[in-house]
Enzyme design. Structure first.
Site, PDB file in Angstrom:
ATOM      1  N   LYS A 122       7.441  -5.178   9.517  1.00  7.77           N
ATOM      2  CA  LYS A 122       6.499  -5.338   8.415  1.00  7.77           C
ATOM      3  C   LYS A 122       6.721  -6.704   7.796  1.00  7.77           C
ATOM      4  O   LYS A 122       7.866  -7.181   7.697  1.00  7.77           O
ATOM      5  CB  LYS A 122       6.740  -4.227   7.389  1.00  7.77           C
ATOM      6  CG  LYS A 122       5.734  -4.192   6.235  1.00  7.77           C
ATOM      7  CD  LYS A 122       6.016  -2.993   5.346  1.00  7.77           C
ATOM      8  CE  LYS A 122       5.008  -2.891   4.210  1.00  7.77           C
ATOM      9  NZ  LYS A 122       5.234  -1.695   3.363  1.00  7.77           N
ATOM     10  N   SER A 192       1.259   0.847   2.424  1.00  8.17           N
ATOM     11  CA  SER A 192       1.105  -0.575   2.721  1.00  8.17           C
ATOM     12  C   SER A 192       1.648  -0.977   4.093  1.00  8.17           C
ATOM     13  O   SER A 192       1.492  -2.112   4.521  1.00  8.17           O
ATOM     14  CB  SER A 192       1.839  -1.385   1.651  1.00  8.17           C
ATOM     15  OG  SER A 192       3.239  -1.072   1.650  1.00  8.17           O
ATOM     16  N   SER A 216       4.042   4.563   1.483  1.00  2.68           N
ATOM     17  CA  SER A 216       3.593   3.419   2.282  1.00  2.68           C
ATOM     18  C   SER A 216       3.941   3.490   3.765  1.00  2.68           C
ATOM     19  O   SER A 216       3.387   2.732   4.560  1.00  2.68           O
ATOM     20  CB  SER A 216       4.166   2.126   1.701  1.00  2.68           C
ATOM     21  OG  SER A 216       3.636   1.887   0.421  1.00  2.68           O
TER      22      SER A 216
END
Length: 540
Positions: A122, A192, A216
Protein backbone atom coordinates in the site's frame (compact mmCIF):
# COMPACT_ATOMS: atom_id res chain seq x y z
CA UNK A 1 8.17 -29.76 -14.98
CA UNK A 2 11.28 -29.51 -12.80
CA UNK A 3 12.71 -26.21 -13.99
CA UNK A 4 16.16 -25.58 -12.52
CA UNK A 5 16.54 -22.31 -10.65
CA UNK A 6 19.47 -21.44 -12.85
CA UNK A 7 17.22 -21.20 -15.92
CA UNK A 8 13.88 -19.38 -15.97
CA UNK A 9 11.41 -20.94 -18.38
CA UNK A 10 11.09 -19.20 -21.76
CA UNK A 11 8.10 -16.94 -22.37
CA UNK A 12 6.55 -19.33 -24.88
CA UNK A 13 6.78 -22.45 -22.73
CA UNK A 14 3.59 -23.43 -20.93
CA UNK A 15 3.18 -25.82 -18.05
CA UNK A 16 0.51 -27.36 -15.88
CA UNK A 17 1.15 -26.32 -12.29
CA UNK A 18 0.70 -29.26 -9.90
CA UNK A 19 0.74 -28.44 -6.18
CA UNK A 20 0.60 -30.92 -3.33
CA UNK A 21 0.99 -28.36 -0.56
CA UNK A 22 3.82 -26.68 1.30
CA UNK A 23 5.25 -28.42 4.33
CA UNK A 24 5.01 -25.89 7.16
CA UNK A 25 7.15 -25.69 10.26
CA UNK A 26 4.46 -27.77 11.96
CA UNK A 27 4.98 -30.59 9.49
CA UNK A 28 1.52 -29.95 8.01
CA UNK A 29 0.80 -29.52 4.37
CA UNK A 30 -0.61 -26.16 3.36
CA UNK A 31 -2.70 -25.36 0.34
CA UNK A 32 -5.18 -27.27 -1.74
CA UNK A 33 -4.82 -31.00 -2.04
CA UNK A 34 -4.45 -32.54 -5.45
CA UNK A 35 -3.47 -30.41 -8.40
CA UNK A 36 -4.20 -26.92 -9.62
CA UNK A 37 -4.45 -26.36 -13.33
CA UNK A 38 -2.71 -23.14 -14.37
CA UNK A 39 -0.78 -22.17 -17.45
CA UNK A 40 0.09 -18.79 -15.94
CA UNK A 41 2.07 -18.68 -12.65
CA UNK A 42 0.37 -15.36 -11.81
CA UNK A 43 -2.87 -17.29 -11.27
CA UNK A 44 -1.43 -19.31 -8.40
CA UNK A 45 -2.20 -18.54 -4.79
CA UNK A 46 0.72 -17.55 -2.59
CA UNK A 47 0.79 -20.94 -0.86
CA UNK A 48 0.69 -22.78 -4.18
CA UNK A 49 3.45 -20.60 -5.64
CA UNK A 50 5.53 -21.04 -2.47
CA UNK A 51 5.36 -24.81 -2.89
CA UNK A 52 6.68 -24.61 -6.44
CA UNK A 53 9.41 -22.14 -5.46
CA UNK A 54 10.53 -24.24 -2.50
CA UNK A 55 10.71 -27.39 -4.62
CA UNK A 56 12.50 -25.52 -7.42
CA UNK A 57 9.76 -26.20 -9.96
CA UNK A 58 9.22 -22.50 -10.46
CA UNK A 59 11.86 -19.78 -10.71
CA UNK A 60 11.28 -16.47 -8.90
CA UNK A 61 11.99 -14.62 -12.16
CA UNK A 62 9.38 -16.71 -13.95
CA UNK A 63 6.78 -15.84 -11.33
CA UNK A 64 7.74 -12.17 -11.41
CA UNK A 65 7.63 -12.16 -15.22
CA UNK A 66 4.09 -13.53 -15.11
CA UNK A 67 2.89 -10.95 -12.57
CA UNK A 68 4.47 -8.01 -14.40
CA UNK A 69 3.14 -9.22 -17.76
CA UNK A 70 -0.37 -9.67 -16.43
CA UNK A 71 -0.26 -6.22 -14.83
CA UNK A 72 0.87 -4.59 -18.08
CA UNK A 73 -1.81 -6.40 -20.08
CA UNK A 74 -4.79 -5.86 -17.75
CA UNK A 75 -4.23 -2.89 -15.40
CA UNK A 76 -5.59 -0.34 -17.87
CA UNK A 77 -9.13 -0.30 -16.50
CA UNK A 78 -8.22 -1.38 -12.96
CA UNK A 79 -5.32 1.06 -12.43
CA UNK A 80 -4.37 -0.59 -9.15
CA UNK A 81 -0.66 0.24 -9.30
CA UNK A 82 0.77 3.66 -8.50
CA UNK A 83 4.29 2.64 -9.54
CA UNK A 84 6.23 -0.56 -10.13
CA UNK A 85 9.92 -1.28 -9.54
CA UNK A 86 11.06 -3.91 -12.08
CA UNK A 87 14.81 -3.27 -11.65
CA UNK A 88 14.63 -3.76 -7.88
CA UNK A 89 12.18 -6.65 -8.21
CA UNK A 90 14.37 -8.66 -10.60
CA UNK A 91 17.39 -8.13 -8.35
CA UNK A 92 15.38 -9.42 -5.38
CA UNK A 93 14.09 -12.34 -7.45
CA UNK A 94 17.66 -13.33 -8.31
CA UNK A 95 18.67 -13.19 -4.65
CA UNK A 96 15.65 -15.29 -3.77
CA UNK A 97 16.63 -17.84 -6.42
CA UNK A 98 20.04 -18.14 -4.84
CA UNK A 99 18.53 -18.73 -1.37
CA UNK A 100 16.19 -21.35 -2.83
CA UNK A 101 18.92 -23.22 -4.70
CA UNK A 102 19.77 -26.75 -3.62
CA UNK A 103 23.29 -25.70 -2.65
CA UNK A 104 22.09 -22.91 -0.35
CA UNK A 105 19.39 -25.07 1.22
CA UNK A 106 21.99 -27.79 1.92
CA UNK A 107 24.31 -25.19 3.45
CA UNK A 108 21.86 -23.03 5.44
CA UNK A 109 18.56 -24.91 5.56
CA UNK A 110 15.26 -24.17 3.87
CA UNK A 111 14.53 -20.60 2.83
CA UNK A 112 11.54 -18.81 4.43
CA UNK A 113 8.23 -19.89 2.86
CA UNK A 114 7.63 -16.42 1.43
CA UNK A 115 11.03 -16.31 -0.30
CA UNK A 116 10.59 -15.40 -3.97
CA UNK A 117 6.93 -14.36 -3.68
CA UNK A 118 6.00 -11.01 -5.28
CA UNK A 119 4.18 -8.50 -3.09
CA UNK A 120 2.43 -5.16 -3.48
CA UNK A 121 2.72 -2.51 -0.79
CA UNK A 122 0.00 0.00 0.00
CA UNK A 123 1.34 3.46 -0.86
CA UNK A 124 1.85 4.23 2.84
CA UNK A 125 4.77 1.83 3.45
CA UNK A 126 8.24 3.37 3.19
CA UNK A 127 10.92 1.73 1.03
CA UNK A 128 14.27 3.45 1.26
CA UNK A 129 15.10 5.38 -1.90
CA UNK A 130 11.70 4.91 -3.54
CA UNK A 131 8.76 7.33 -3.85
CA UNK A 132 6.15 7.37 -1.10
CA UNK A 133 3.15 9.53 -1.91
CA UNK A 134 0.03 8.20 -0.11
CA UNK A 135 -1.64 8.56 -3.54
CA UNK A 136 -1.71 12.33 -3.01
CA UNK A 137 -0.33 15.39 -4.79
CA UNK A 138 0.62 16.65 -1.33
CA UNK A 139 3.57 14.23 -1.27
CA UNK A 140 4.51 14.48 -4.93
CA UNK A 141 8.28 14.00 -5.20
CA UNK A 142 8.61 12.56 -1.68
CA UNK A 143 11.30 9.88 -1.38
CA UNK A 144 11.37 7.53 1.60
CA UNK A 145 14.32 7.93 3.95
CA UNK A 146 14.30 4.33 5.17
CA UNK A 147 12.33 1.12 5.29
CA UNK A 148 9.16 0.52 7.25
CA UNK A 149 9.81 -2.26 9.75
CA UNK A 150 7.34 -4.55 7.98
CA UNK A 151 9.03 -3.90 4.63
CA UNK A 152 12.43 -4.65 6.14
CA UNK A 153 11.17 -7.95 7.55
CA UNK A 154 9.61 -9.05 4.29
CA UNK A 155 12.72 -8.08 2.35
CA UNK A 156 14.94 -10.06 4.72
CA UNK A 157 12.63 -13.06 4.24
CA UNK A 158 13.30 -12.91 0.49
CA UNK A 159 10.06 -11.41 -0.80
CA UNK A 160 10.03 -9.58 -4.14
CA UNK A 161 8.71 -6.01 -4.03
CA UNK A 162 6.77 -5.36 -7.23
CA UNK A 163 5.45 -1.88 -6.51
CA UNK A 164 3.15 0.39 -4.55
CA UNK A 165 -0.62 0.06 -4.92
CA UNK A 166 -3.06 2.94 -4.69
CA UNK A 167 -4.73 4.01 -1.48
CA UNK A 168 -7.58 6.43 -0.97
CA UNK A 169 -5.66 9.70 -0.49
CA UNK A 170 -3.75 9.46 2.82
CA UNK A 171 -6.04 6.51 3.69
CA UNK A 172 -8.78 9.03 4.45
CA UNK A 173 -11.79 7.46 2.69
CA UNK A 174 -13.33 4.11 1.81
CA UNK A 175 -13.51 4.20 -1.97
CA UNK A 176 -10.03 4.48 -3.54
CA UNK A 177 -11.61 6.23 -6.56
CA UNK A 178 -8.51 5.84 -8.78
CA UNK A 179 -9.03 2.07 -8.87
CA UNK A 180 -11.64 -0.04 -10.65
CA UNK A 181 -12.96 -3.24 -9.12
CA UNK A 182 -11.60 -6.20 -11.13
CA UNK A 183 -15.10 -7.75 -11.08
CA UNK A 184 -16.64 -4.61 -12.61
CA UNK A 185 -14.31 -1.69 -13.21
CA UNK A 186 -17.19 0.80 -12.85
CA UNK A 187 -17.66 -0.43 -9.27
CA UNK A 188 -15.82 0.72 -6.16
CA UNK A 189 -13.02 -1.32 -4.64
CA UNK A 190 -13.63 0.19 -1.22
CA UNK A 191 -10.86 1.72 0.80
CA UNK A 192 -8.55 2.78 1.84
CA UNK A 193 -6.54 -0.34 0.91
CA UNK A 194 -8.44 -0.59 -2.36
CA UNK A 195 -5.39 -0.80 -4.61
CA UNK A 196 -3.90 -3.61 -2.55
CA UNK A 197 -7.12 -5.65 -2.69
CA UNK A 198 -7.47 -5.00 -6.43
CA UNK A 199 -3.89 -6.11 -7.14
CA UNK A 200 -4.57 -9.45 -5.46
CA UNK A 201 -8.07 -9.88 -6.94
CA UNK A 202 -6.73 -9.20 -10.46
CA UNK A 203 -3.87 -11.68 -9.92
CA UNK A 204 -1.24 -8.98 -10.47
CA UNK A 205 0.53 -10.17 -7.29
CA UNK A 206 -0.33 -13.00 -4.90
CA UNK A 207 0.04 -10.90 -1.75
CA UNK A 208 -0.28 -7.30 -0.55
CA UNK A 209 0.05 -5.26 2.60
CA UNK A 210 -2.67 -2.93 3.81
CA UNK A 211 -3.68 -0.80 6.76
CA UNK A 212 -7.01 -0.80 8.57
CA UNK A 213 -8.05 2.28 10.57
CA UNK A 214 -11.80 1.93 10.08
CA UNK A 215 -12.32 -1.15 7.93
CA UNK A 216 -9.70 -0.16 5.36
CA UNK A 217 -8.54 -3.76 4.77
CA UNK A 218 -11.83 -5.57 5.34
CA UNK A 219 -14.10 -3.40 3.16
CA UNK A 220 -11.92 -3.78 0.01
CA UNK A 221 -11.45 -7.49 0.72
CA UNK A 222 -15.22 -7.95 0.86
CA UNK A 223 -16.03 -6.29 -2.48
CA UNK A 224 -12.96 -7.66 -4.29
CA UNK A 225 -13.43 -11.28 -3.24
CA UNK A 226 -10.09 -11.70 -1.46
CA UNK A 227 -9.08 -12.72 2.06
CA UNK A 228 -7.61 -10.31 4.60
CA UNK A 229 -6.46 -10.14 8.21
CA UNK A 230 -6.62 -7.08 10.44
CA UNK A 231 -4.59 -8.35 13.39
CA UNK A 232 -4.73 -7.28 17.02
CA UNK A 233 -3.49 -3.74 17.56
CA UNK A 234 0.24 -4.00 18.25
CA UNK A 235 0.88 -7.34 16.56
CA UNK A 236 2.52 -5.64 13.55
CA UNK A 237 4.74 -2.58 13.73
CA UNK A 238 3.46 0.60 12.12
CA UNK A 239 6.90 2.23 12.13
CA UNK A 240 7.66 3.67 8.71
CA UNK A 241 3.99 3.64 7.66
CA UNK A 242 2.26 6.97 6.99
CA UNK A 243 -0.35 7.23 9.78
CA UNK A 244 -4.07 7.84 9.52
CA UNK A 245 -5.10 7.78 13.18
CA UNK A 246 -2.26 6.46 15.32
CA UNK A 247 -4.27 4.78 18.05
CA UNK A 248 -6.30 2.63 15.64
CA UNK A 249 -4.04 2.13 12.61
CA UNK A 250 -3.59 -1.63 12.12
CA UNK A 251 -1.07 -3.06 9.64
CA UNK A 252 -2.38 -6.24 8.01
CA UNK A 253 -2.21 -8.72 5.15
CA UNK A 254 -4.19 -9.53 2.00
CA UNK A 255 -4.10 -12.72 -0.10
CA UNK A 256 -6.32 -14.91 -2.25
CA UNK A 257 -7.07 -17.36 0.57
CA UNK A 258 -6.90 -17.00 4.33
CA UNK A 259 -3.89 -19.33 4.22
CA UNK A 260 -2.14 -16.82 1.95
CA UNK A 261 -2.94 -13.92 4.29
CA UNK A 262 -1.86 -15.96 7.32
CA UNK A 263 1.41 -16.92 5.65
CA UNK A 264 2.21 -13.26 5.03
CA UNK A 265 1.12 -12.13 8.49
CA UNK A 266 3.53 -14.56 10.12
CA UNK A 267 6.44 -12.73 8.51
CA UNK A 268 5.07 -9.24 9.23
CA UNK A 269 4.37 -9.64 12.94
CA UNK A 270 6.74 -9.31 15.87
CA UNK A 271 8.37 -6.97 18.36
CA UNK A 272 9.87 -3.75 17.06
CA UNK A 273 11.71 -1.40 19.45
CA UNK A 274 10.77 1.46 17.11
CA UNK A 275 7.10 0.76 17.91
CA UNK A 276 6.83 0.01 21.65
CA UNK A 277 3.18 -1.06 21.35
CA UNK A 278 4.44 -4.28 19.77
CA UNK A 279 5.95 -5.19 23.15
CA UNK A 280 2.42 -5.91 24.39
CA UNK A 281 1.96 -8.79 21.94
CA UNK A 282 2.55 -12.39 23.01
CA UNK A 283 5.02 -14.55 21.14
CA UNK A 284 3.87 -15.83 17.77
CA UNK A 285 2.63 -19.44 17.68
CA UNK A 286 5.45 -21.93 17.37
CA UNK A 287 5.74 -22.82 13.71
CA UNK A 288 3.67 -19.81 12.63
CA UNK A 289 -0.03 -19.49 11.98
CA UNK A 290 -2.03 -22.47 10.72
CA UNK A 291 -2.10 -22.81 6.95
CA UNK A 292 -4.23 -25.92 6.46
CA UNK A 293 -7.69 -27.03 7.52
CA UNK A 294 -8.19 -30.13 9.67
CA UNK A 295 -11.22 -31.09 7.59
CA UNK A 296 -13.60 -33.84 8.54
CA UNK A 297 -17.35 -33.90 8.96
CA UNK A 298 -17.79 -31.36 11.78
CA UNK A 299 -14.54 -29.36 12.02
CA UNK A 300 -16.28 -26.45 13.80
CA UNK A 301 -17.96 -28.61 16.44
CA UNK A 302 -17.85 -26.91 19.83
CA UNK A 303 -17.23 -23.46 18.34
CA UNK A 304 -19.69 -20.68 19.20
CA UNK A 305 -20.25 -17.90 16.67
CA UNK A 306 -21.91 -14.70 17.85
CA UNK A 307 -24.40 -13.16 15.43
CA UNK A 308 -25.13 -9.53 16.41
CA UNK A 309 -28.83 -8.75 16.46
CA UNK A 310 -30.13 -7.13 13.30
CA UNK A 311 -26.96 -7.27 11.21
CA UNK A 312 -28.51 -9.28 8.41
CA UNK A 313 -31.76 -7.28 8.33
CA UNK A 314 -30.07 -4.16 6.96
CA UNK A 315 -28.55 -5.96 3.96
CA UNK A 316 -29.95 -5.76 0.41
CA UNK A 317 -31.74 -8.95 -0.56
CA UNK A 318 -28.95 -10.41 -2.71
CA UNK A 319 -26.34 -9.88 0.00
CA UNK A 320 -28.68 -11.13 2.73
CA UNK A 321 -29.02 -14.39 0.80
CA UNK A 322 -25.23 -14.83 0.65
CA UNK A 323 -24.88 -13.99 4.34
CA UNK A 324 -27.59 -16.48 5.30
CA UNK A 325 -25.85 -19.10 3.19
CA UNK A 326 -22.59 -18.47 5.05
CA UNK A 327 -24.33 -18.85 8.41
CA UNK A 328 -25.80 -22.10 7.12
CA UNK A 329 -22.29 -23.29 6.24
CA UNK A 330 -21.10 -22.55 9.78
CA UNK A 331 -23.93 -24.69 11.14
CA UNK A 332 -23.28 -27.42 8.57
CA UNK A 333 -19.68 -27.68 9.78
CA UNK A 334 -20.80 -28.05 13.40
CA UNK A 335 -20.61 -24.44 14.61
CA UNK A 336 -23.27 -23.01 16.94
CA UNK A 337 -24.85 -19.62 16.15
CA UNK A 338 -25.59 -17.45 19.20
CA UNK A 339 -27.57 -14.19 19.07
CA UNK A 340 -25.66 -11.37 20.78
CA UNK A 341 -25.80 -7.64 21.28
CA UNK A 342 -22.69 -5.70 20.27
CA UNK A 343 -21.74 -2.92 22.72
CA UNK A 344 -22.34 0.65 21.52
CA UNK A 345 -19.30 2.33 19.99
CA UNK A 346 -17.30 4.76 22.17
CA UNK A 347 -18.59 8.27 22.75
CA UNK A 348 -16.74 11.24 21.28
CA UNK A 349 -15.27 9.27 18.36
CA UNK A 350 -15.15 12.14 15.87
CA UNK A 351 -13.21 14.61 18.07
CA UNK A 352 -10.80 11.88 19.17
CA UNK A 353 -10.10 10.73 15.63
CA UNK A 354 -9.85 14.25 14.24
CA UNK A 355 -7.33 15.30 16.87
CA UNK A 356 -4.97 12.45 15.97
CA UNK A 357 -5.36 13.03 12.22
CA UNK A 358 -4.84 16.76 12.64
CA UNK A 359 -1.65 16.18 14.62
CA UNK A 360 -0.11 14.56 11.52
CA UNK A 361 -1.63 16.68 8.74
CA UNK A 362 -0.86 20.09 10.25
CA UNK A 363 2.60 19.80 8.70
CA UNK A 364 0.89 20.14 5.31
CA UNK A 365 -1.34 23.09 6.22
CA UNK A 366 0.39 25.22 3.56
CA UNK A 367 -0.51 22.64 0.87
CA UNK A 368 -4.27 22.49 1.36
CA UNK A 369 -4.86 23.13 -2.35
CA UNK A 370 -3.03 19.90 -3.22
CA UNK A 371 -5.52 17.69 -1.39
CA UNK A 372 -8.59 16.35 -3.14
CA UNK A 373 -11.62 18.49 -2.15
CA UNK A 374 -13.15 15.94 0.25
CA UNK A 375 -9.79 15.29 1.89
CA UNK A 376 -9.06 19.01 2.15
CA UNK A 377 -12.32 19.59 4.02
CA UNK A 378 -11.70 16.69 6.39
CA UNK A 379 -8.11 17.67 7.10
CA UNK A 380 -9.08 21.29 7.61
CA UNK A 381 -11.56 20.14 10.23
CA UNK A 382 -9.00 17.82 11.80
CA UNK A 383 -6.40 20.56 12.12
CA UNK A 384 -9.00 22.91 13.61
CA UNK A 385 -9.90 20.24 16.16
CA UNK A 386 -6.42 20.56 17.67
CA UNK A 387 -7.76 23.66 19.43
CA UNK A 388 -10.33 21.57 21.35
CA UNK A 389 -9.86 21.18 25.11
CA UNK A 390 -7.57 18.30 25.95
CA UNK A 391 -10.31 16.93 28.20
CA UNK A 392 -12.32 15.98 25.08
CA UNK A 393 -9.49 13.74 23.92
CA UNK A 394 -9.03 12.11 27.32
CA UNK A 395 -12.79 11.54 27.66
CA UNK A 396 -12.78 9.79 24.29
CA UNK A 397 -9.86 7.56 25.22
CA UNK A 398 -11.53 6.62 28.49
CA UNK A 399 -14.72 5.79 26.62
CA UNK A 400 -12.70 3.69 24.21
CA UNK A 401 -11.02 1.79 27.04
CA UNK A 402 -14.45 0.93 28.43
CA UNK A 403 -15.56 -0.16 24.96
CA UNK A 404 -12.63 -2.58 24.75
CA UNK A 405 -13.71 -4.20 28.00
CA UNK A 406 -17.37 -4.27 26.97
CA UNK A 407 -16.43 -6.07 23.74
CA UNK A 408 -14.39 -8.62 25.70
CA UNK A 409 -17.29 -9.10 28.17
CA UNK A 410 -19.64 -9.84 25.27
CA UNK A 411 -17.33 -12.61 24.11
CA UNK A 412 -16.78 -13.99 27.61
CA UNK A 413 -20.41 -13.82 28.81
CA UNK A 414 -21.63 -15.66 25.72
CA UNK A 415 -18.64 -18.07 25.63
CA UNK A 416 -17.95 -17.03 22.03
CA UNK A 417 -15.07 -18.07 19.84
CA UNK A 418 -15.84 -15.25 17.41
CA UNK A 419 -18.51 -12.90 16.08
CA UNK A 420 -19.83 -12.83 12.50
CA UNK A 421 -20.65 -9.61 10.67
CA UNK A 422 -21.25 -8.76 7.01
CA UNK A 423 -18.18 -7.40 5.23
CA UNK A 424 -20.19 -4.59 3.65
CA UNK A 425 -23.71 -3.14 3.80
CA UNK A 426 -24.33 -2.08 0.19
CA UNK A 427 -24.37 -3.98 -3.09
CA UNK A 428 -22.44 -2.90 -6.18
CA UNK A 429 -21.36 0.56 -5.02
CA UNK A 430 -20.16 2.58 -8.01
CA UNK A 431 -17.05 4.72 -8.16
CA UNK A 432 -16.42 7.19 -6.55
CA UNK A 433 -18.90 6.36 -3.78
CA UNK A 434 -17.68 4.96 -0.46
CA UNK A 435 -18.13 1.32 0.52
CA UNK A 436 -19.55 1.10 4.04
CA UNK A 437 -20.05 -1.59 6.66
CA UNK A 438 -20.02 -2.34 10.39
CA UNK A 439 -16.26 -2.27 10.84
CA UNK A 440 -15.26 0.27 13.52
CA UNK A 441 -15.82 -2.22 16.36
CA UNK A 442 -12.56 -4.00 15.53
CA UNK A 443 -10.50 -0.81 15.36
CA UNK A 444 -11.76 0.63 18.65
CA UNK A 445 -11.50 -2.70 20.48
CA UNK A 446 -8.12 -3.48 18.90
CA UNK A 447 -9.30 -7.08 18.47
CA UNK A 448 -8.39 -9.20 15.44
CA UNK A 449 -10.79 -9.48 12.51
CA UNK A 450 -10.68 -11.43 9.26
CA UNK A 451 -12.70 -10.97 6.10
CA UNK A 452 -13.17 -13.91 3.75
CA UNK A 453 -15.24 -14.29 0.56
CA UNK A 454 -18.73 -15.71 1.08
CA UNK A 455 -20.08 -15.47 -2.46
CA UNK A 456 -21.22 -12.94 -5.04
CA UNK A 457 -24.36 -10.88 -5.35
CA UNK A 458 -26.95 -12.39 -7.69
CA UNK A 459 -27.92 -8.82 -8.62
CA UNK A 460 -24.55 -7.19 -9.39
CA UNK A 461 -22.00 -10.01 -9.48
CA UNK A 462 -19.83 -8.12 -6.98
CA UNK A 463 -18.22 -10.28 -4.27
CA UNK A 464 -19.40 -10.16 -0.68
CA UNK A 465 -17.35 -11.13 2.34
CA UNK A 466 -17.98 -11.97 5.98
CA UNK A 467 -15.98 -10.69 8.95
CA UNK A 468 -14.88 -12.99 11.77
CA UNK A 469 -13.85 -11.14 14.92
CA UNK A 470 -12.24 -12.71 17.95
CA UNK A 471 -10.48 -12.17 21.23
CA UNK A 472 -7.36 -9.98 21.31
CA UNK A 473 -4.27 -11.97 20.28
CA UNK A 474 -6.31 -14.96 19.04
CA UNK A 475 -5.36 -14.66 15.37
CA UNK A 476 -4.48 -18.34 15.27
CA UNK A 477 -7.96 -19.37 16.44
CA UNK A 478 -9.71 -17.14 13.89
CA UNK A 479 -7.47 -18.33 11.07
CA UNK A 480 -8.12 -21.98 11.97
CA UNK A 481 -11.90 -21.47 11.77
CA UNK A 482 -11.64 -19.55 8.50
CA UNK A 483 -9.50 -22.33 7.02
CA UNK A 484 -12.28 -24.84 7.69
CA UNK A 485 -14.86 -22.59 6.05
CA UNK A 486 -12.69 -22.06 2.98
CA UNK A 487 -11.87 -25.75 2.74
CA UNK A 488 -15.58 -26.54 2.64
CA UNK A 489 -16.44 -23.69 0.29
CA UNK A 490 -13.39 -22.48 -1.70
CA UNK A 491 -15.06 -19.41 -3.17
CA UNK A 492 -11.72 -17.61 -3.04
CA UNK A 493 -10.66 -19.56 -6.14
CA UNK A 494 -13.16 -17.68 -8.32
CA UNK A 495 -11.39 -15.27 -10.68
CA UNK A 496 -12.50 -11.84 -11.84
CA UNK A 497 -13.33 -11.83 -15.58
CA UNK A 498 -10.82 -9.18 -16.66
CA UNK A 499 -10.55 -8.31 -20.34
CA UNK A 500 -7.48 -6.96 -22.10
CA UNK A 501 -6.81 -3.34 -21.14
CA UNK A 502 -3.06 -2.59 -21.37
CA UNK A 503 -1.37 0.07 -19.30
CA UNK A 504 2.11 1.55 -19.28
CA UNK A 505 2.59 1.50 -15.52
CA UNK A 506 5.13 4.07 -14.25
CA UNK A 507 8.46 2.38 -13.50
CA UNK A 508 10.91 3.75 -10.94
CA UNK A 509 14.43 2.72 -9.92
CA UNK A 510 16.06 3.15 -6.53
CA UNK A 511 17.27 6.68 -5.88
CA UNK A 512 18.79 8.78 -3.13
CA UNK A 513 16.88 8.38 0.15
CA UNK A 514 15.09 11.36 1.65
CA UNK A 515 16.56 13.26 4.57
CA UNK A 516 14.29 11.72 7.22
CA UNK A 517 14.67 11.16 10.13
CA UNK A 518 11.41 9.18 9.86
CA UNK A 519 11.43 6.47 7.15
CA UNK A 520 8.40 8.11 5.51
CA UNK A 521 10.37 11.36 5.09
CA UNK A 522 7.49 13.16 6.82
CA UNK A 523 6.83 14.02 10.45
CA UNK A 524 5.18 10.69 11.28
CA UNK A 525 6.45 10.10 14.82
CA UNK A 526 3.47 8.92 16.92
CA UNK A 527 2.52 10.41 20.24
CA UNK A 528 4.05 8.79 23.32
CA UNK A 529 0.52 7.97 24.48
CA UNK A 530 -0.87 4.89 22.68
CA UNK A 531 -3.90 2.79 23.51
CA UNK A 532 -3.12 -0.94 23.81
CA UNK A 533 -5.19 -4.05 23.20
CA UNK A 534 -6.42 -5.75 26.36
CA UNK A 535 -8.19 -8.95 27.31
CA UNK A 536 -9.65 -7.29 30.44
CA UNK A 537 -13.41 -7.49 30.99
CA UNK A 538 -13.91 -5.41 34.19
CA UNK A 539 -15.62 -2.04 33.97
CA UNK A 540 -13.50 1.04 34.58
Amino acid sequence: MGTALSRPRSDGERVRMSTLGVVSARGERAGASGSVAATDPALLSAVEAANLLQTRKLHPRELLDACLSRSAELDGDVSAWVRIYPELAYAQADRAAQRLSAAEVARHGAAPLVCGLPIALKDLFAVEGLPLTASSRVLEGNIAAGNATVVQRLSEAGMVLMGHAHTHEFAIGSCTPQVGNPWDTTASVGGSSGGSAAVVAARFAPLATGTDTGGSIRLPASVCGVSAIKPTYGLCSSYGVIPGIWSRDHVGSIGHSIADAALLLGFMAGFDPQDPVTATAPALPEGGYPLVARGGRNPLAGKRFGLPNGVGEALPGALAAVFEGFIGLVRELGGEIVAVEMPPLPEGMLPGDYIEAGAYHRQFSDRAADYEPMSAAMMGGAIAMLAAPVSEYWDFQRSRAEYQRAYNRMLADNRLDCVLLPGTKLDGVKRPENVVGDVEWANYSGAPALCIPAGRSAETGIPFGVQLGGRPWDEAGLIAMALELQEAQPIWREMAPLSGAPRQIPEVSLGTPGAGPDPTNTDAAPAAFRIIATTATDRI
